[in-house]
Scaffold this active site. Sequence first.
Site, PDB file in Angstrom:
ATOM      1  N   GLY A  23     -34.797 -96.992  -7.460  1.00 52.24           N
ATOM      2  CA  GLY A  23     -34.303 -97.730  -6.289  1.00 52.24           C
ATOM      3  C   GLY A  23     -33.964 -96.766  -5.172  1.00 52.24           C
ATOM      4  N   GLY A  25     -31.839 -96.619  -1.288  1.00 52.50           N
ATOM      5  CA  GLY A  25     -31.107 -97.203  -0.169  1.00 52.50           C
ATOM      6  C   GLY A  25     -31.317 -96.311   1.039  1.00 52.50           C
ATOM      7  N   ASP A 139     -21.260-107.639   1.003  1.00 52.07           N
ATOM      8  CA  ASP A 139     -22.715-107.458   1.019  1.00 52.07           C
ATOM      9  C   ASP A 139     -23.375-108.175  -0.157  1.00 52.07           C
ATOM     10  OD1 ASP A 139     -24.915-106.555   2.406  1.00 52.07           O
ATOM     11  OD2 ASP A 139     -25.098-104.742   1.193  1.00 52.07           O
TER      12      ASP A 139
HETATM   13  N1  LIG Z   1     -27.365 -99.264 -11.953  1.00 50.50           N
HETATM   14  C1  LIG Z   1     -28.592 -99.499 -11.511  1.00 50.50           C
HETATM   15  N2  LIG Z   1     -29.593 -99.716 -12.378  1.00 50.50           N
HETATM   16  C2  LIG Z   1     -30.840 -99.960 -11.936  1.00 50.50           C
HETATM   17  N3  LIG Z   1     -31.194-100.015 -10.652  1.00 50.50           N
HETATM   18  C3  LIG Z   1     -30.236 -99.804  -9.754  1.00 50.50           C
HETATM   19  C4  LIG Z   1     -28.899 -99.534 -10.113  1.00 50.50           C
HETATM   20  N4  LIG Z   1     -28.174 -99.370  -9.021  1.00 50.50           N
HETATM   21  C5  LIG Z   1     -29.001 -99.533  -7.991  1.00 50.50           C
HETATM   22  N5  LIG Z   1     -30.251 -99.795  -8.415  1.00 50.50           N
HETATM   23  C6  LIG Z   1     -31.458-100.044  -7.569  1.00 50.50           C
HETATM   24  O1  LIG Z   1     -31.403 -99.165  -6.457  1.00 50.50           O
HETATM   25  C7  LIG Z   1     -31.382 -99.909  -5.240  1.00 50.50           C
HETATM   26  C8  LIG Z   1     -30.535 -99.184  -4.203  1.00 50.50           C
HETATM   27  O2  LIG Z   1     -29.237 -99.042  -4.699  1.00 50.50           O
HETATM   28  P1  LIG Z   1     -27.971 -99.349  -3.816  1.00 50.50           P
HETATM   29  O3  LIG Z   1     -28.066-100.748  -3.343  1.00 50.50           O
HETATM   30  O4  LIG Z   1     -26.767 -98.983  -4.553  1.00 50.50           O
HETATM   31  O5  LIG Z   1     -28.218 -98.339  -2.621  1.00 50.50           O
HETATM   32  P2  LIG Z   1     -27.753 -98.525  -1.168  1.00 50.50           P
HETATM   33  O6  LIG Z   1     -27.998 -97.246  -0.412  1.00 50.50           O
HETATM   34  O7  LIG Z   1     -26.374 -99.047  -1.160  1.00 50.50           O
HETATM   35  O8  LIG Z   1     -28.806 -99.602  -0.664  1.00 50.50           O
HETATM   36  P3  LIG Z   1     -28.571-100.868   0.228  1.00 50.50           P
HETATM   37  O9  LIG Z   1     -27.792-100.396   1.377  1.00 50.50           O
HETATM   38  O10 LIG Z   1     -29.959-101.315   0.639  1.00 50.50           O
HETATM   39  O11 LIG Z   1     -27.882-101.897  -0.611  1.00 50.50           O
HETATM   40  C9  LIG Z   1     -30.855-101.281  -5.638  1.00 50.50           C
HETATM   41  O12 LIG Z   1     -31.295-102.285  -4.750  1.00 50.50           O
HETATM   42  C10 LIG Z   1     -31.426-101.455  -7.029  1.00 50.50           C
HETATM   43  O13 LIG Z   1     -32.750-101.959  -6.950  1.00 50.50           O
END
Ligand SMILES: Nc1ncnc2c1ncn2[C@@H]1O[C@H](COP(=O)(O)OP(=O)(O)OP(=O)(O)O)[C@@H](O)[C@H]1O
Length: 691
Positions: A23, A25, A139
């Site tokens: 994943g 972000g 969110d």
């Molecule tokens: N514990 C986990 N296990 C599996 N996949 C995960 C996990 N945590 C996050 N992901 C994947 O990684 C992606 C990005 O993680 P996260 O949402 O925490 O990042 P972010 O930078 O906060 O992104 P956003 O701002 O788009 O929400 C998630 O949408 C998910 O698909």
Amino acid sequence: MEHLSDKKFPVNSKDYNLYEEVGEGVSATVYRALCIPLNKIVAIKVLDLEKCNNDLDGIRREVLTMSLIDHPTVLRAHCSFTAGCSLWVVMPYMAGGSCLHIMKSAYPEGFEETIIATLLREVLKALVYLHAHGNIHRDVKAGNILIDSNGAVKLADFGVSACMFDTGDRQRSRNTFVGTPCWMAPEVMQQLHGYDFKADIWSFGITALELAHGHAPFSKYPPMKVLLMTLQNAPPGLDYERDKRFSKSFKEMVAMCLVKDPKKRPTSEKLLKHSFFKHARSTDYLARTILDGLAPLGDRFRMLKAKEADFLAQNKVMYGDKEHLSQQEYIRGISAWNFNLEDLKAQAALIQDDGVQNTEGQDMNSKSKNGYNEVVGFAPEPQSPESDKLSNAVPVQKDVLDDFQNIKDSLASFPISPLQALKGCFDVCEDDVNAISPNSKDVVQSDSDQQFQLQPAAREEDMEMKQDNGENLERSRSLSRCVIPGRQKFLSGSLIPENVLSPSRKANGDGDREYLQPKYQPERNYSGPLSYCHKKDTNVPTSVEDTSGGMVVQHKGRFKVTQADLSPKAAPANCSTNQVCGGSAIPSTSTVAVASILPSLQYILQQNAMQREQIIKLIKCLEQTSGHYHMEFADSCTRDLSQISSASAREKELQSQVISLQQSIGNLVEELQRQKIINSQLERQLNALHK
Ligand SMILES: Nc1ncnc2c1ncn2[C@@H]1O[C@H](COP(=O)(O)OP(=O)(O)OP(=O)(O)O)[C@@H](O)[C@H]1O
């Protein structure tokens, strides 16, 4: 910075093996990993601290919240630690991935109702827990609902969560503009009285629609349009006709969440008792249904990423020019948002509301026109009398003006200007803000210490811009920009249309959108990244980047702040060449004058147009009249010509007679002269004889 939440998990990067990426972000990448000492598969979110240099508070809070949480439906961090310039957050590995990724991979039309009920019930349990502990998630969206291999559901991502019991600065953060536009509650956008946990209920309702359709309402629109539509339109909902496959109780549940007045929304606790959740099954049902047959998460993620790259590359080939690319990038996610007023207007103007809009938008409009919202039974949002006046005054241009009017009304409904509000969080050039509020006389003081005023003249300018969007659009789109886009990331939510990812997608009521959509305009603003906007951190050391489009002097959380944002007074000077800040084609100081002159010019233009029409009519009349005149004239000319020709023949005759007479006279004169000479000779001879 080290938070050890679970003593069993080591806090040293050497104790982990990072495997594939699962994943991404804006500033974080998530990996599947092995915790070597425990021989346990985990997920590790690696945050680049250099990219978050102004958002350490937000990160600290996310990690703290995650480590303090103790609920089966909320994703908990095992531990976190720094490794070089990165922060590692170790969490349980959710092998199913996010609901958004599952939909993108296998359910582009959304899930069936039992699945949705099961997923949402678990999310609601998480919200009940968070709200009871004074947390607002802020969110809630499909991209943040994770599923493990057994079907267990967990709400993730506390990057923007806030504590309702906070005071001071933390409390003020609830008066900031945070979240992802499509899921964002109107009161969060408006920033009038701050907001509370009811904002999560709105996002929950939007998430329900997202799970039902495969995308959030308004997701095809650019972010600012989403803001305006959320504020302006009746709330989205499940349609009785279009969404026949869903039960009445589902429709009611969604309608309860999507009420604009937060006070009228139910609490998470009350909502959990709604009859809709009686449809829910145990979570292993999810494992047996939606997870069944899915490829491993890493493979799915790679596939989606490759498809997105292809899509973008294709678009680059087809629409390689700078404007299109920047537009793409702009729509892909809010990390790349560049709130250039001109661009926003252009973006809004590009949307063809009639005919090519998505059905959400269409529905909303038709509902409003009918005076009744079929879906949720709410009265339509009242239209301002000003709007009626305007549309009656210029009926011919109604379509063009409608879009402008929407923007105008919505801007007016903002307690503070959205651009001013967004400026705190995103890239809004100072002169863009000035273009909206050049002189702050009627200032509304907001909690977040921001001021604004919406100048009528500036609105006129907007109108001008709208009415003449052909030329101005070109102009605005060719403007230079404030910010050089950062590293292009594939966000956790795919931003490409599902028909690209799933060409087999069939029309199901709103499927007609695909072919109606202008090609260069990506449809969806999927799970965009989040922002925690911490306004107090403006003194944090800045990383200075020289950019061609504008000087990025600070990273505010996940967003860049340009010199223009930080130095409002310098903006006009900087902008005088339209290169440094690139916000407006006209420097902000002259924008005021231009704004005040424009109505007059508009008036003159209209007068000219009317006069032109009059002249055209007159010419036509004259042409008809002159037609008769020409005939008469031609007759008389013919007569005259014949007369002239006969007269001239006689004249010629006379002339020739005169000439011949003159010649005869000349001959006679010569003869006379000759005779005189002979005569004088004879006289001389006679005289000589006489002598
Ligand atoms: N514990 C986990 N296990 C599996 N996949 C995960 C996990 N945590 C996050 N992901 C994947 O990684 C992606 C990005 O993680 P996260 O949402 O925490 O990042 P972010 O930078 O906060 O992104 P956003 O701002 O788009 O929400 C998630 O949408 C998910 O698909």
